[in-house]
Design an enzyme around this catalytic site. Structure first.
Site, PDB file in Angstrom:
ATOM      1  N   GLU A  77     -68.002   8.045 -14.303  1.00  0.00           N
ATOM      2  CA  GLU A  77     -69.360   7.707 -13.856  1.00  0.00           C
ATOM      3  C   GLU A  77     -69.614   6.203 -13.714  1.00  0.00           C
ATOM      4  O   GLU A  77     -70.744   5.748 -13.912  1.00  0.00           O
ATOM      5  CB  GLU A  77     -70.380   8.338 -14.802  1.00  0.00           C
ATOM      6  CG  GLU A  77     -70.318   9.858 -14.802  1.00  0.00           C
ATOM      7  CD  GLU A  77     -71.540  10.458 -15.449  1.00  0.00           C
ATOM      8  OE1 GLU A  77     -72.428  10.866 -14.702  1.00  0.00           O
ATOM      9  OE2 GLU A  77     -71.596  10.499 -16.693  1.00  0.00           O
ATOM     10  N   HIS A  96     -75.490   4.166 -19.974  1.00  0.00           N
ATOM     11  CA  HIS A  96     -75.695   5.558 -19.555  1.00  0.00           C
ATOM     12  C   HIS A  96     -75.418   6.435 -20.761  1.00  0.00           C
ATOM     13  O   HIS A  96     -74.396   6.272 -21.429  1.00  0.00           O
ATOM     14  CB  HIS A  96     -74.750   5.928 -18.409  1.00  0.00           C
ATOM     15  CG  HIS A  96     -74.702   7.396 -18.152  1.00  0.00           C
ATOM     16  ND1 HIS A  96     -75.829   8.139 -17.844  1.00  0.00           N
ATOM     17  CD2 HIS A  96     -73.669   8.289 -18.196  1.00  0.00           C
ATOM     18  CE1 HIS A  96     -75.487   9.404 -17.694  1.00  0.00           C
ATOM     19  NE2 HIS A  96     -74.188   9.522 -17.903  1.00  0.00           N
TER      20      HIS A  96
HETATM   21 ZN   LIG Z   1     -73.121  11.227 -17.908  1.00  0.00          ZN
END
Ligand SMILES: [Zn+2]
Length: 239
Positions: A77, A96
């Site tokens: 990600e 995140h």
């Molecule tokens: Zn994630």
């Protein structure tokens, strides 16, 4: 030690703090923009944050390509980070995570709002990004730059954004402040839920109060929290 050395040491400590404060578990990540090269950022290789050391930190360009991957597996990600850095020159750090308290807000659309002064840095309102709206059925991971850009668009000029059925992204003007916001975002989620279970007339911070608190949340303020979290996580504190 150079400015960069200090920053990368802080990045390692930030990983440990976020794990110790239950903002991240085996998953979730934190990055910093390169202090001297706005077109680069640093993020660890794919590893649970608690175990990250300086050797695990890798440099990336803003398209999220590694400068030298050192043969390691990378976080999928990365576009969450690259998307935010590209869209927002003021952003120097990105987190995140999938902390449990924020998930119900992302899936019900129930608005999260700051409930107390330390939580004001989450912003007066926290937007929700729904990956399905533009990308249909996915595995919910932010795998492409197109997805990263779309998320950054929803984040707008704010410091936080929830991700439906997934987690959240937190950005900030410097690393310690971003960690501060991420910790208090999770606390706000829990406190708001408790307050709303008690009353339908919860008085949230006003927009003006949020602005006033943001003005007085200084690095010295944030350092007090950082020192506390360093000690709890058994990491050395450096001003
Ligand atoms: Zn994630």
């Amino acid at each position: 030690m150079s400015k960069l050395d200090n920053l990368l040491n802080d990045l390692v400590i930030a990983n440990r703090i976020l794990a110790n404060e239950d903002v991240v578990d085996a998953y979730g990540h934190v990055s910093v923009r390169h202090p001297d090269r706005a077109d680069r950022f640093f993020l660890a290789r794919s590893l649970a944050p608690e175990f990250i050391t300086r050797d695990d930190i890798i440099e990336f360009n803003l398209e999220c390509e590694p400068i030298d991957a050192k043969g390691k597996q990378l976080y999928t990600e990365r576009p969450i980070h690259g998307g935010a850095y590209q869209a927002r020159p003021d952003v120097m750090s990105v987190i995140h995570n999938h902390s449990p308290g924020v998930i119900p807000y992302g899936i019900t659309g129930h608005k999260m709002k700051p409930v107390m002064h330390m939580c004001a840095t989450i912003g007066h309102e926290v937007p929700i990004w729904d990956q399905h709206q533009k990308f249909g059925d996915t595995d919910l991971l932010v795998r492409t730059m197109a997805q990263g850009h779309d998320l950054a668009k929803k984040l707008g000029k704010g410091g936080t954004c929830l991700m439906r059925g997934h987690g959240c992204v937190v950005v900030g003007p410097y690393l310690r402040r971003t960690v501060y916001t991420a910790v208090y975002l999770e606390l706000n989620a829990k406190l708001q839920m408790q307050a709303e279970a008690m009353s339908k007339k919860v008085r949230f911070l006003t927009k003006g109060e949020v602005t006033e608190v943001a003005k007085t949340t200084s690095p010295a303020n944030v350092n007090r929290a950082w020192e506390n979290w360093c000690r709890k996580a058994d990491r050395p504190y450096k001003e």
